[in-house]
Write an enzyme that holds these catalytic residues in place. Structure first.
Site, PDB file in Angstrom:
ATOM      1  N   GLY A   1      98.701  33.438-107.646  1.00  0.00           N
ATOM      2  CA  GLY A   1      99.791  32.709-108.273  1.00  0.00           C
ATOM      3  C   GLY A   1     100.005  33.171-109.700  1.00  0.00           C
ATOM      4  N   CYS A   2     101.170  32.822-110.250  1.00  0.00           N
ATOM      5  CA  CYS A   2     101.512  33.277-111.596  1.00  0.00           C
ATOM      6  C   CYS A   2     100.609  32.611-112.635  1.00  0.00           C
ATOM      7  CB  CYS A   2     102.981  33.003-111.882  1.00  0.00           C
ATOM      8  SG  CYS A   2     103.542  31.337-111.469  1.00  0.00           S
ATOM      9  N   TYR A   3     100.468  31.289-112.577  1.00  0.00           N
ATOM     10  CA  TYR A   3      99.613  30.602-113.546  1.00  0.00           C
ATOM     11  C   TYR A   3      98.163  31.083-113.453  1.00  0.00           C
ATOM     12  CZ  TYR A   3     103.218  27.096-114.784  1.00  0.00           C
ATOM     13  OH  TYR A   3     104.331  26.439-115.243  1.00  0.00           O
TER      14      TYR A   3
END
Lengths: 349, 349, 349, 349
Positions: free
Chosen positions: C152-154
């Site tokens: 995921g990006c986070y």
């Protein structure tokens, strides 16, 4: 101080409706007694608008005319096109005064409405009854009226910027070109790809070229000013900002006029009209300079090389282009001071 | 693969200069061998541009012609108006090829330059020598040239959008009105109230109406296309975004032409020119659709009611409007494929 | 040059999918041979994405595994949560390599997935098979794998910023607080009030506090680094911009460490990893400094008064946080140079 | 109605000053009788602020105490750090009441001021005399005072969000971490690379980590609430928007408290304080929900997994964080209703 005039807002969950709530909160003679939404009736208005926490905590009412009548004397309609045409007659029948912010009663010809709006027009008798409320141009008709059709945002910025020059014959109406730009709030709160943040941010786009439903409204007003039919070229653009409209307008000058002549003419034309501000020579307004206020600011540039005038007119689309002008019309209808509840200084920066 | 062509960038701390750094990083036949700044010489380029960390860590060089000559064969000048007029002759004398991104060599008449730029013009012999590098219109002259004057951002978007119709006589040049809008990066990196975030965000403003220094450049190109002098009305606006230019252009059509006719004409005119994309009927481009790329996208709307065509032309002002077209010109000067190092897909969203 | 590796993108009409199209356009060894969308199959991709005009004009394909197999060897899945869990097994069965950009295969425990995603988990055998592709931390496992779950990006921004300090025991994992901020494109292209321009512009909001589905993924990685379970406080905010993530992270330092110590540790930890850039002392990165690129930039501040370190880590959520890291994983899977097709200089400004 | 109280604004060309002009325009008992700028004295205020066209057309006055005294009874100082320390004593000597919006009189220790502000501190006798005007916490001291030091924007949002929990001992002060975010207007109107549109738009950055001059002010208030010295970790970020501050705050809970407990505590603590709004469970405020208003909105999330509370507090930095709170303090000093001239509904959208 006596009891204030009770006001109902139908379509309170739209941007026009919620802006009416904000502006009317400081009105000295009117107060909102009912906030209404057919889609969200029975829920608190703060659910969709937490910024109203502690300010308006009531549940949203339903659109029923009799129920409204018990709470209010005036109804503002902030509903989408095609809804007011059905609701307004009911409210008028119930003895309520009505100010419609949608486009349903602006055009007097049902055929024209249906051509541009692609919807069934309102009953013709109501179309005739509705006074077109571009406050600065038609104040005399609005005064004392019971049913006012509030102008569109683009027509307001545009025709206030053109009316004096057209009426005086200083520009050739056949040469008018209107290049208009709007913030995104003009598209309302409905979610779509066309209002999606990532699609609009850092982007500038043109839309509905020559096809915007405000075109016949603009032409109706300009024709009235010119005393003859006017047909215009009108382009709309979407600016990555929330509020604000600018109309940049071009026309060929008839005779020998300088910018200072236009300034004098416009200042004279709008004398006593508190919400139109004519800028001094060499200055044109930016949209932020009227942000949050009911002003329409206008500036001029004259090009000797081409014989054309460039007119720049700006408004806040949700105030002078919608809720603010609606309150201005309420003031006129009630024969109150036009500026009541509208003396906001533009928010800057 | 052999040694790449050495390229120097003078004015590397400006937005045009640093965009050249970005784009040339992927050029297969040229490489930046010297990044130059008179004001910041001796400091690392990453000091002002941390995004280049690990990519270009060298110190900025000085503007001295002989020093440049030892590292490079071609110089890009990304300096402010009034600087290139002094530097370019030195570099040309030193045997370097020069591509100037400023306005100093675009206008062939010193008087015209001084009237619009309010600065002393370059030496007339160099003005004559400089080839005007609007790649799609003057590729044949650019090919093999040693000294190219890169066009302005507004003239690029505007004249690519008008050239075919003007050259073919499909529109009346006297009726052309150009309403242009630009992102803020066009104003450069200099700090001023005019580039201040809080003044521009959520704001839309017009500026330099009829007075922008790109006007004579636009008229120079349109007059060349028309074969007769063209005078235009040109307005510039500032959009709250960083990159992108849109020119919305209006003109009266000569004869009976539909949008599809314009599309056919333009597709034929720009055949084989990889960076101009003509949109299909009913579609006009938005600025984000060319963001970060060297494309110029053009779309049309024809209004039968008024007999006018509306032409929408968009570019990324820092790419096709500056650094990208400069590299396109380098490719033409070197007789390479025009698209080398420029095949970027627009960044969306 | 030989034939390129054929690549299919399922979910090409989402932002992750269309970013894969952009990035892969410059890949020297792979090429997109099929763009796929179940919802828009049979329509041209340019209909929803006019910026691809002239670049990719083909119709969108359907998701059928056999049809894909005829055109491609690798499939990228850019579909919403809950879709890849069904599609990936089919593609793997068909002999395709799969890189999934959704969250469906990141968590190894079906229960944990169902708790945080509120959807049915993928089949456990496929969960086991999927290699978690945080390229810098797990490159050795990705190399040669056939099925990679892209992070995921986070989690990417966050754990790259914490991993070295946690693994070395320089900070107390129990004190870690993660305050993360993201641009709006992370929410995808779906239209909702939560992605509506007028609601987000000139606004800053927190959301899903302690409830974001990326929390278990972050804790999975940190626990792996710590060699013991780590539980964290994680808050996400929405920034009025399109791209970019910043994680600002706080932790109590164990022992006596200065910022320069952290810099040395991280430079050593990430040596040979081309996409992590450690900033010099006194400097922390801004999101725009990695915009459009595959970099993750990290900077430090140590506060002697409180004994805490503040770590700032930034990525472009659509590149290193999605499509870029997916291509980095493709490169690793194919045993190619990790940087192929990813050497973009950040776009600035 | 009797004569209004005359008010002078020194520093009228700054954002704090011009916001005082906007807000005071609707104050029922006070009116601005002099707008003052040392740098622009003798020019019209509309020159720099055309949005005041027709509203305030007078020339800017000079800073001379005697001249001010002839027009006003109260002076607001909206000058940069280091200026009020010199002007305030003169005005106080002349018998004027003074409200200083700068940081010059907030810290009671000259040494602390000089350490964080890097400027010479004000005379100690005046430091003692100045009442610290965080209205909700120190109203009793402000009531009837002649000299008030208005709090900083970050300390206002931050300490209103922490005060009840700290005073009641519900959180461990040593664990407090403050992650603050501000719109750009907080940096004032001065032009610099740090306020340049193209550098900030589509960007998010941290700055002055652990070094912001508001840190000792925050610690002063929290120490007062805790009854013991508090040292905090404080990070500031710049958001691409004009107005708004959010402080996201983290702390370890002492004892067993749920979000609803915090809500009850805060509602009780702020009972009768009209400008603090506590959000219901499950809801935290966004900055736009107080935009243009004097509200401070606070919401909570409690994480059982980590035993921490996350507190989100938002204000409009130019209103509650500057001009609005200054007027609130004026109202308290004059023993008027605290809300006079401040009953603005937040502008949404």
């Amino acid at each position: 101080m006596g009891k204030k005039l009770g006001v109902a807002i139908v379509g309170s969950t739209g941007y026009g409706g919620v802006e009416l709530v904000r502006l009317l909160a400081s009105h000295p003679l009117a107060e909102v007694t009912s906030v209404i939404s057919s889609s969200s009736a029975g829920t608190p208005i703060t659910e969709g608008y937490p910024h109203l926490t502690g300010i308006r905590e009531e549940l949203l009412d339903d659109v029923d005319a009799e129920a409204i009548k018990r709470k209010a004397d005036v109804v503002f309609l902030g509903t989408p096109a095609g809804v007011a045409s059905k609701l307004a007659p009911q409210y008028l029948e119930a003895g309520l005064k009505v100010i419609d912010l949608s486009g349903d009663f602006r055009l007097k010809s049902p055929g024209l409405y249906e051509q541009w709006y692609k919807k069934t027009a309102a009953d013709e008798s109501y179309l005739e009854q509705a006074v077109f409320g571009l406050s600065e141009l038609y104040a005399e008709k609005v005064r004392g009226a019971s049913f006012v059709s509030n102008p569109g945002c683009y027509p307001t910025a545009t025709t206030l910027g053109l009316a004096p020059a057209v009426r005086e014959g200083w520009i050739d109406p056949a040469t008018i070109i209107i290049d208009a730009k709007s913030g995104v709030s003009g598209a309302g709160r409905g979610a779509s790809l066309g209002t999606h943040y990532s699609e609009l941010n850092e982007n500038f786009k043109a839309y509905k070229i020559n096809q915007h439903q405000h075109i016949p409204e603009i032409e109706m007003i300009l024709s009235d000013m010119a005393g003859a039919p006017v047909v215009t070229t009108f382009t709309t653009h979407l600016v990555p900002m929330t509020r604000g409209i600018m109309s940049t307008m071009y026309a060929t000058i008839k005779g020998d006029r300088k910018a200072s002549d236009f300034i004098d003419l416009y200042r004279s034309f709008y004398e006593g009209r508190p919400f139109v501000r004519i800028r001094p020579e060499g200055q044109v307004p930016a949209t932020k300079e009227v942000w949050g206020s009911n002003y329409c600011d206008i500036g001029f540039a004259v090009d000797e090389r081409t014989g054309r005038v460039t007119i720049v007119s700006v408004i806040d689309n949700l105030v002078k282009g919608a809720a603010g002008q609606a309150i201005q019309n309420l003031n006129l209808m009630m024969d109150w001071d036009e500026t009541l509840g509208l003396q906001f200084v533009p928010v800057y920066p």
